[in-house]
Design a protein around this motif. Structure first.
Motif, PDB file in Angstrom:
ATOM      1  N   GLY A   1       0.807  -1.208   0.000  1.00 48.81           N
ATOM      2  CA  GLY A   1       0.000   0.000   0.000  1.00 48.81           C
ATOM      3  C   GLY A   1       0.841   1.259   0.000  1.00 48.81           C
ATOM      4  N   GLN A   2       2.123   1.144   0.410  1.00 50.25           N
ATOM      5  CA  GLN A   2       3.021   2.311   0.444  1.00 50.25           C
ATOM      6  C   GLN A   2       3.972   2.358  -0.753  1.00 50.25           C
ATOM      7  OE1 GLN A   2       5.012   2.295   4.329  1.00 50.25           O
ATOM      8  NE2 GLN A   2       3.624   3.936   4.960  1.00 50.25           N
ATOM      9  N   ARG A   3       3.758   1.499  -1.736  1.00 48.45           N
ATOM     10  CA  ARG A   3       4.670   1.505  -2.889  1.00 48.45           C
ATOM     11  C   ARG A   3       4.645   2.854  -3.614  1.00 48.45           C
ATOM     12  NH1 ARG A   3       7.864  -1.801  -5.457  1.00 48.45           N
ATOM     13  NH2 ARG A   3       7.252  -3.531  -4.099  1.00 48.45           N
ATOM     14  N   GLY A   4       3.472   3.486  -3.671  1.00 47.86           N
ATOM     15  CA  GLY A   4       3.400   4.799  -4.303  1.00 47.86           C
ATOM     16  C   GLY A   4       4.287   5.806  -3.606  1.00 47.86           C
ATOM     17  N   LEU A   5       4.335   5.764  -2.263  1.00 51.72           N
ATOM     18  CA  LEU A   5       5.210   6.649  -1.505  1.00 51.72           C
ATOM     19  C   LEU A   5       6.670   6.351  -1.822  1.00 51.72           C
ATOM     20  CD1 LEU A   5       5.828   8.749   0.697  1.00 51.72           C
ATOM     21  CD2 LEU A   5       5.571   6.910   2.405  1.00 51.72           C
ATOM     22  N   ALA A   6       7.004   5.062  -1.857  1.00 50.44           N
ATOM     23  CA  ALA A   6       8.387   4.678  -2.166  1.00 50.44           C
ATOM     24  C   ALA A   6       8.787   5.150  -3.563  1.00 50.44           C
ATOM     25  CB  ALA A   6       8.547   3.160  -2.053  1.00 50.44           C
ATOM     26  N   ASP A   7       7.873   5.018  -4.524  1.00 48.99           N
ATOM     27  CA  ASP A   7       8.173   5.474  -5.884  1.00 48.99           C
ATOM     28  C   ASP A   7       8.386   6.989  -5.922  1.00 48.99           C
ATOM     29  OD1 ASP A   7       8.040   2.930  -6.950  1.00 48.99           O
ATOM     30  OD2 ASP A   7       5.914   3.090  -7.540  1.00 48.99           O
ATOM     31  N   ALA A   8       7.588   7.732  -5.134  1.00 45.89           N
ATOM     32  CA  ALA A   8       7.720   9.187  -5.103  1.00 45.89           C
ATOM     33  C   ALA A   8       9.069   9.597  -4.505  1.00 45.89           C
ATOM     34  CB  ALA A   8       6.566   9.806  -4.313  1.00 45.89           C
ATOM     35  N   ILE A   9       9.506   8.895  -3.453  1.00 48.17           N
ATOM     36  CA  ILE A   9      10.812   9.177  -2.845  1.00 48.17           C
ATOM     37  C   ILE A   9      11.922   8.917  -3.861  1.00 48.17           C
ATOM     38  CG2 ILE A   9      12.456   8.431  -1.080  1.00 48.17           C
ATOM     39  CD1 ILE A   9       9.939   7.727   0.653  1.00 48.17           C
ATOM     40  N   ALA A  10      11.819   7.777  -4.559  1.00 48.81           N
ATOM     41  CA  ALA A  10      12.831   7.427  -5.555  1.00 48.81           C
ATOM     42  C   ALA A  10      12.888   8.487  -6.658  1.00 48.81           C
ATOM     43  CB  ALA A  10      12.541   6.050  -6.145  1.00 48.81           C
TER      44      ALA A  10
ATOM     45  N   ALA B   1      10.628   4.910   5.072  1.00 53.87           N
ATOM     46  CA  ALA B   1       9.648   5.995   5.252  1.00 53.87           C
ATOM     47  C   ALA B   1       8.388   5.435   5.894  1.00 53.87           C
ATOM     48  CB  ALA B   1       9.322   6.649   3.913  1.00 53.87           C
ATOM     49  N   GLU B   2       8.058   5.958   7.097  1.00 53.75           N
ATOM     50  CA  GLU B   2       6.805   5.556   7.734  1.00 53.75           C
ATOM     51  C   GLU B   2       5.623   6.234   7.057  1.00 53.75           C
ATOM     52  OE1 GLU B   2       6.912   6.220  11.911  1.00 53.75           O
ATOM     53  OE2 GLU B   2       8.761   5.068  12.223  1.00 53.75           O
ATOM     54  N   ASP B   3       5.840   7.500   6.670  1.00 49.02           N
ATOM     55  CA  ASP B   3       4.815   8.259   5.951  1.00 49.02           C
ATOM     56  C   ASP B   3       5.530   9.351   5.160  1.00 49.02           C
ATOM     57  OD1 ASP B   3       5.300  10.514   7.743  1.00 49.02           O
ATOM     58  OD2 ASP B   3       4.060   9.449   9.224  1.00 49.02           O
ATOM     59  N   ALA B   4       4.760  10.271   4.565  1.00 48.30           N
ATOM     60  CA  ALA B   4       5.357  11.293   3.705  1.00 48.30           C
ATOM     61  C   ALA B   4       6.264  12.258   4.452  1.00 48.30           C
ATOM     62  CB  ALA B   4       4.249  12.070   2.998  1.00 48.30           C
ATOM     63  N   ASP B   5       6.145  12.319   5.789  1.00 50.85           N
ATOM     64  CA  ASP B   5       6.917  13.300   6.558  1.00 50.85           C
ATOM     65  C   ASP B   5       7.989  12.682   7.447  1.00 50.85           C
ATOM     66  OD1 ASP B   5       5.359  15.481   5.581  1.00 50.85           O
ATOM     67  OD2 ASP B   5       3.760  14.880   6.957  1.00 50.85           O
ATOM     68  N   SER B   6       8.089  11.373   7.470  1.00 56.00           N
ATOM     69  CA  SER B   6       9.043  10.714   8.374  1.00 56.00           C
ATOM     70  C   SER B   6       9.945   9.783   7.566  1.00 56.00           C
ATOM     71  CB  SER B   6       8.286   9.916   9.444  1.00 56.00           C
ATOM     72  OG  SER B   6       9.198   9.259  10.298  1.00 56.00           O
TER      73      SER B   6
END
Length: 446
Positions: free
Chosen positions: A361-370, A407-412
C-alpha cells in the motif's frame, strides 16, 4: 530448455565488469575529445574486396549473407564484417571528403570481428577504440608523435584505478624498408613479416624465415637481426643504427622521422615511448611510423594498443588522404584486468540507494521518494517486494547498494548506511550520499 553452450571468442561481461568497461570507454572519450578528436561511427559491414586488399587478414574475415537471399546480389558483391576500424574509416573519409575539414581528427569506439583462434585477450568479437588524423594530400609528421602521447595520457588516467603502466614501442616502416634495400634485399614485405614475428618464434627461426622467404644470406640475416635488437627511449638509438654501416635514402628518411618522434616523446612522456626496431606490424597498408603497446608486467598479453601511418589506404583518383592512427583493444585490456583481479568494482549496479517498501500500500510513496532522489542525480531503486526489512537490506547488500531508505509516511524518513549500521533522519529533497558512494567505486585490487 537445455542449457546453451557458450560460444568461445564472444565475451559477455557481468554487470560489475560492464561498469569497469564503461569507465574505460568514458575515459577514452573524455581524453580524445580534450585533444580535439570528433566521434564518428561506421557500418559493421564492408565489401570483402575492400577488407581483403591489404595485409594477411583475409583468412580471418567473417563473410555476411542472407539466409533466404536470392544469392545473386550477395555473390556479385560479397560483404564481410570489418576486422578493424581503420579500413572502414578510410572508406568513410573518401565518401565524405567534401563535408570534412582537414586535417580531420576522429575517434571511434565500436565492435569488430575477426575469425581467429580465441585465447586470453584474443576474441572473435571485441570492442576497439581508434583515434586517427587524416590529411588531404599531405599530413604533417608531428601527428605521428601526438597520437601515442594521447594514448599515454589515457593510460596515465587509467592507472588511477589500477591499470598497469604501459610501454609504447615505436618503429618506422621506411627505416626497415630502407635498411632492407641497403643490404640488398629488394623484396621487402617478407623481411617485414619475418621481423614482426621475432618475439613469437625467436631470432634463429626468423633468420631461417628470412632465408626462405626473402632470400637473405648469412650476412643479411645477421644485419637484420642486429637491427631488430636495437631499442632505446632516447635518440641515441640512431647511433646504433648508423653503426651497422648500412646506407639508403629511405633508411635516412625513416631514421630521421623516428628520431624526431622519440625526441618529442622524451620531453612530454619520458620513458613511456621507446624505439623498438623489430616492430613492423603485419598489415601492409602501414607506410611510416608503427606502434605497439605493452602492459608492464603483463607482456605475455601482447599489444593492447597498436597502429601506424598509412599514406595510400584512402584515395580517390589522384587525390590521397594520408593518415596516422592508433587502436586500443578495449576487450583485450578488460580481460586482463578481470581475469587477474587487478581492479575492484565496489558494486555490481549503479544504484546508490534502495527505497524500502513497508507494505504494498506504500509503494506509491516509495516510488515518489525514488523519483525525488533521481531528480537530484542520485541513482535509486525501489525494493521489488514488501518483504521483511531484513530481507530488503540483504537484497541491497548482495548488490553492493550502500544505503537503504525507510519511510513511515510522507513526513518521516530515515536512511541507513548498511555497511556501518548508522541510520539517520533524512529529507529526499536535500539528502545526498558522500561523493564516493554516488557511483560505483573502481580501485586497484589489494
Amino acid at each position: 530448455m537445455a542449457r546453451p553452450k557458450p560460444l568461445s571468442g564472444f565475451p559477455e561481461w557481468l554487470p560489475a565488469e560492464r561498469i569497469l568497461e564503461n569507465h574505460i570507454v568514458e575515459t577514452l572519450q573524455r581524453t580524445f575529445e580534450l585533444h580535439g578528436f570528433a566521434s564518428v561511427n561506421t557500418r559493421a559491414v564492408e565489401p570483402i574486396s575492400l577488407l581483403a586488399k591489404d595485409g594477411e587478414i583475409d583468412k580471418e574475415i567473417y563473410a555476411v549473407s542472407r539466409l533466404h537471399g536470392e544469392g545473386t546480389a550477395d555473390a556479385k558483391n560479397p560483404l564481410g564484417l570489418h576486422f578493424d576500424l581503420t579500413v572502414p574509416f578510410a572508406r568513410y573519409v573518401v565518401e565524405n571528403a567534401g563535408k570534412l575539414a582537414f586535417p580531420f581528427k576522429r575517434y571511434q569506439i565500436q565492435p569488430v570481428w575477426r575469425g581467429e583462434r580465441p585465447q586470453e585477450g584474443r576474441f572473435r568479437e571485441f570492442y576497439q577504440a581508434d583515434i586517427d588524423v587524416v590529411g588531404d594530400g599531405e599530413l604533417p609528421a608531428h601527428f605521428e608523435a601526438e597520437l601515442p602521447l594521447v594514448m599515454a595520457e589515457v593510460f596515465r588516467k587509467l592507472s588511477e584505478i589500477g591499470v598497469p603502466p604501459i610501454r609504447i614501442q615505436v618503429n618506422n616502416r621506411k627505416l626497415l624498408e630502407g635498411f632492407s634495400r641497403g643490404i640488398g634485399l629488394s623484396d621487402v614485405q617478407p623481411v617485414l613479416r619475418a621481423l614482426d614475428k621475432i618475439d613469437k618464434i625467436g631470432p634463429d627461426a626468423v633468420g631461417r624465415l628470412l632465408a626462405e622467404t626473402a632470400g637473405a644470406d648469412a650476412e643479411q640475416q645477421r644485419l637484420c637481426l642486429a637491427l631488430a635488437q636495437i631499442e632505446g627511449d632516447d635518440v641515441s638509438f640512431a647511433d646504433e643504427v648508423r653503426a651497422l654501416g648500412v646506407s639508403h635514402p629511405m633508411l635516412d628518411e625513416g631514421l630521421e622521422a623516428l628520431t624526431a618522434l622519440i625526441a618529442t616523446a622524451q620531453q612530454r612522456a619520458p620513458g613511456v615511448v621507446v624505439a623498438q626496431l623489430k616492430i613492423a606490424r603485419g598489415l601492409d597498408y602501414y607506410t611510416g611510423t608503427v606502434y605497439e603497446t605493452l602492459l608492464q608486467g603483463h607482456e605475455d598479453l601482447g599489444s593492447v594498443c597498436s597502429g601506424g601511418r598509412y599514406d595510400s589506404l584512402a584515395s580517390e583518383g589522384d587525390r590521397t588522404y594520408p593518415g596516422v592512427g592508433v587502436s586500443l583493444g578495449i576487450s583485450r585490456l578488460l580481460t586482463r584486468l578481470v581475469n587477474h583481479n587487478l581492479v575492484t568494482v565496489s558494486r555490481s549496479v549503479p544504484t546508490a540507494v534502495l527505497v524500502a517498501v513497508a507494505d504494498e500500500g506504500q509503494r506509491g510513496l516509495a516510488d515518489a521518494i525514488a523519483s525525488t532522489l533521481r531528480s537530484r542525480g542520485i541513482p535509486t531503486d525501489v525494493s521489488p517486494s514488501a518483504a521483511k526489512f531484513g530481507k530488503q537490506i540483504r537484497f541491497a547488500d548482495r548488490r553492493g547498494i550502500p544505503f537503504v531508505w525507510f519511510a513511515e509516511d510522507a513526513d518521516s524518513h530515515q536512511v541507513k548506511d548498511i555497511r556501518s549500521g548508522e541510520q539517520v533522519a533524512a529529507d529526499p529533497g536535500s539528502w545526498t550520499p558522500p561523493e564516493a558512494d554516488l557511483k560505483p567505486l573502481i580501485t586497484a585490487a589489494g
